[in-house]
Design an enzyme around this catalytic site. Structure first.
Site, short mmCIF file in Angstrom:
data_model
loop_
_atom_site.label_atom_id
_atom_site.label_comp_id
_atom_site.label_asym_id
_atom_site.label_seq_id
_atom_site.Cartn_x
_atom_site.Cartn_y
_atom_site.Cartn_z
N ASP A 256 0.82 -1.22 0.00
CA ASP A 256 0.00 0.00 0.00
C ASP A 256 0.85 1.27 0.00
O ASP A 256 2.09 1.20 0.00
CB ASP A 256 -0.95 -0.06 1.22
CG ASP A 256 -2.30 0.52 0.90
OD1 ASP A 256 -2.40 1.32 -0.04
OD2 ASP A 256 -3.28 0.20 1.62
N ASP A 312 -10.25 3.33 -3.96
CA ASP A 312 -10.77 2.12 -3.32
C ASP A 312 -12.18 1.80 -3.83
O ASP A 312 -12.99 2.71 -4.02
CB ASP A 312 -10.87 2.32 -1.81
CG ASP A 312 -9.51 2.22 -1.15
OD1 ASP A 312 -8.49 2.16 -1.86
OD2 ASP A 312 -9.47 2.22 0.09
C1 GLA Z 1 -5.92 1.52 1.30
C2 GLA Z 1 -6.11 0.49 0.19
C3 GLA Z 1 -7.25 -0.44 0.54
C4 GLA Z 1 -6.97 -1.12 1.87
C5 GLA Z 1 -6.72 -0.07 2.94
C6 GLA Z 1 -6.23 -0.69 4.23
O1 GLA Z 1 -6.99 2.38 1.37
O2 GLA Z 1 -6.37 1.13 -1.02
O3 GLA Z 1 -7.42 -1.42 -0.47
O4 GLA Z 1 -5.87 -1.97 1.74
O5 GLA Z 1 -5.75 0.87 2.55
O6 GLA Z 1 -6.00 0.27 5.21
#
Ligand code: GLA
Length: 509
Positions: A256, A312
Site C-alpha cells: 500500500d 478504493d
Molecule cells: C488503502 C487500500 C485499501 C486497503 C486499505 C487498508 O486504502 O487502497 O485497499 O488496503 O488501505 O487500510
C-alpha cells in the site's frame, strides 16, 4: 494550489501594509500630535517608533511584491506544464492526457513466473476492514473450501486443440489486508502479528491455507505505517520484511501507499520491495496498491504482477462505474504476468442489486482484473454465490491470451448503453452489453465496433443464461438488457469473408 496560496498571501500582506499605513494617520488623528510628542519624549523615542514603523512597512511591501510575483510565476509555470502534458513535479502524466498514451506500444515484462492469468481469491477487507481476527479468517477459509470456490476446475484451458495447464484452481488465494500487524516491530526489528487478534501468528495462518491447498497473501505498506494509521509499514525495512514474509510461507504481497516520505514518488518506492521479494528465496506475487496515483500501468509492469488503477472500491453503483472507466484506460498495458487492478469484488456485501453485482462481476472478469471475493463467505446468499461461481465468466477472466477487453461503443443520449469487447484464445471474442441507464433498453453491437468485416458470421453463446443461440449472427445484433444489468456473450466460429483477417482491440487474427 500552492501558487494560489502564495498569491493570496502576497495580497494579504499588501492589505496589512495598507492597514498599517492608515493606522499611522489614525494614530495621529486619534491620539493627537501633543500626546504623541509626550509618548515619544517619556516612553519610546520618536525616532525608534518611526524606525520600527518604516522597517515594518518596507518589509511588508517587499513580501507583498515577492508573493505576487512568485504566485504569478508559479501559476504560469503550472498552466504551461499542464498544456505540455506533465505536472512538472516528478509525476509522469496528468490524467486528462492519458487516453492519448493508451494506444502506444505497451507491455513491460516482470517475469517472476507468477500471475500468468489474473489471480483469484478472498480478502476480508471490504467486509470487515480493521475488525478482523484469525477466527474470522479461519471461518471464511473453511467456507471458501466448503462452497467449492477453490476447486472450480479451471486448472486447464483449451487453446485451439491443445490443452494447456497453467496451474489455476479457482479462488485459491487467501489474502489478509491491513490490521494483521502489531503496532510495533519486535525487539530485533521484525514485523509481528497483532497479539490479541492474530495470536497464532502469520506462519500458522499460512500453514492452514497451504494445508487446504490454498495460497496465502499478506499486506504491507511502502511507508512508515500502514493505511489504517497505526500498524508498522515496510519502508526502509524492505529486505528484512521480504525475508520474514518468505519464512512465514507468504505467496502474495499487497503493498500500500500511506505515510511515506514526502516527494518520494511511487515509481521510486515500489521497485525496492520488488527487488527484495525477488531476493527472498520464495516466489511471491507482488501487487502494487498506489491507487493509480503515478499511473502505474506505465511503469509497474517492470516490477509487479498487478497494480491498482484507481480509488478504493465501495459497495456502490457509482463507484463501480468510475473504477471500470479508470481501469479501461489502461487496457493496452495488461497481459500475462502483469494486470490492471480496479480493486476487489463487492458482490455479496448487500448494498447493490443482483443486476448491479452481475455487471460488476462481468466487467471485472472481462477486464482481466484480479477476482478477489470481498464478502463474508460464512453467510453468503445463494444468488451472490451463483455470480461468483459462474464458470463460463471466470473462464473469460482466466483465458490464456490475457488481453483486457475494452469499451468499444457507447449508445443513447446518455452514452450509458455500452458495448465492451476483447479477443479470446481460440479465435473467439468476448462481448459485454452493459446497460448503465435507469431503464431497460436495447443495446446494439455492430461488427464495425469489433473490427469485424460486414458479412462475417459468428455463433453466439450467452454466458449468464448458459445457452447457445440457434441462429448464427451476421453484421451485428441487438439485445434488450435490464437497467444496470450486463449481458456477456462469446462470439465464436468466426467465418470470414474477404481478407481472412480481423482486428479487435489491436489484436490481429
Ligand atoms: C488503502 C487500500 C485499501 C486497503 C486499505 C487498508 O486504502 O487502497 O485497499 O488496503 O488501505 O487500510
Amino acid at each position: 494550489m500552492r501558487s494560489i496560496v502564495v498569491l493570496v498571501a502576497g495580497l494579504v500582506l499588501g492589505w496589512i501594509d495598507r492597514a498599517l499605513d492608515l493606522s499611522r494617520t489614525f494614530l495621529v488623528r486619534w491620539i493627537g500630535v501633543k500626546r504623541l510628542h509626550w509618548i515619544s519624549k517619556h516612553l519610546v523615542p520618536w525616532s525608534l517608533l518611526y524606525w520600527i514603523g518604516g522597517t515594518l512597512r518596507r518589509n511588508f511591501v517587499m513580501w507583498r511584491n515577492c508573493g505576487v510575483i512568485l504566485g504569478v510565476v508559479l501559476l504560469t509555470w503550472k498552466t504551461q506544464s499542464r498544456l505540455l502534458g506533465s505536472s512538472g513535479n516528478g509525476k509522469m502524466q496528468t490524467k486528462w492526457n492519458v487516453t492519448a498514451a493508451v494506444p502506444l506500444p505497451r507491455r513491460l515484462v516482470y517475469d517472476n513466473g507468477l500471475g500468468k492469468t489474473p489471480i483469484m481469491g478472498w480478502s476480508g477487507w471490504n467486509k470487515y476492514e480493521c475488525k478482523i481476527n484469525e477466527k474470522i479468517v479461519f471461518g471464511n477459509t473453511d467456507a471458501l473450501v466448503r462452497h467449492g470456490l477453490d476447486q472450480l476446475g479451471y486448472n486447464y484451458v483449451i487453446v485451439g486443440n491443445i490443452s494447456q495447464s497453467h496451474g489455476f484452481f479457482g479462488y485459491y488465494f487467501l489474502c489478509l489486508d491491513d490490521c494483521w500487524a502489531a503496532y510495533k516491530r519486535d525487539k530485533q526489528g521484525n514485523l509481528k502479528s497483532h497479539p490479541t487478534t492474530f495470536p497464532s501468528g502469520m506462519k500458522a495462518l499460512a500453514d492452514y491455507a497451504h494445508s487446504k491447498g490454498l495460497k496465502f497473501g499478506l499486506y504491507s505498506d511502502a511507508g512508515r505505517r500502514t493505511c489504517i494509521g497505526h500498524r508498522a509499514g515496510s519502508e526502509d525495512h524492505e529486505i528484512r520484511d521480504a525475508k520474514t514474509f518468505a519464512s512465514w510461507g507468504v505467496d502474495y504481497l499487497k503493498y500500500d501507499n500511506c505515510f511515506h516520505k514526502k516527494h518520494y514518488y511511487p515509481h521510486l518506492r515500489y521497485p525496492v520491495m520488488s527487488e527484495a521479494l525477488n531476493k527472498s528465496g520464495r516466489p511471491i506475487f507482488y501487487t502494487i496498491c498506489e491507487w493509480g496515483e503515478d499511473h502505474p500501468a506505465l511503469w509497474a509492469g517492470k516490477y509487479a504482477n498487478s497494480w491498482r488503477t484507481s480509488l478504493d472500491v465501495k459497495d456502490r453503483w457509482d463507484r463501480i462505474q468510475i473504477l471500470a472507466d479508470d481501469n479501461n484506460m489502461w487496457a493496452a498495458y495488461a497481459g500475462p504476468g502483469g494486470w490492471n487492478d480496479p480493486d476487489m469484488l463487492q458482490v455479496g456485501n448487500g448494498r447493490m442489486s443482483v443486476a448491479e453485482y452481475r455487471s460488476h462481476f462481468s466487467i471485472w472478469s472481462i477486464m482481466k482484473a484480479p477476482l478477489i471475493i470481498g464478502c463474508e463467505l460464512r453467510k453468503i446468499r445463494e444468488e451472490h454465490l451463483e455470480i461468483y461461481k459462474n464458470k463460463e465468466i471466470i473462464d473469460i477472466n482466466q483465458d490464456p491470451l490475457g488481453i483486457q477487453a475494452r469499451k468499444v461503443s457507447r449508445q443513447g443520449r446518455c452514452k450509458c448503453r455500452e458495448v465492451w469487447a476483447g479477443p479470446l484464445s481460440g479465435k473467439r471474442i468476448v462481448l459485454a452489453l452493459w446497460n448503465r441507464d435507469w431503464r431497460r433498453v436495447a443495446i446494439k453491437v455492430n461488427w464495425f465496433d469489433l473490427g469485424l468485416e460486414p458479412g462475417v458470421s459468428v455463433r453466439v453463446r450467452d454466458l449468464w443464461k448458459h445457452e447457445d443461440w440457434s441462429e448464427r449472427q451476421q453484421d451485428g445484433f441487438e439485445v434488450a438488457i435490464d437497467s444496470h444489468d450486463c449481458g456477456v456473450y462469446i462470439l465464436s466460429d468466426v467465418r470470414l469473408t474477404s481478407d481472412n483477417v480481423y482486428v479487435i482491440a489491436d489484436h490481429v487474427f
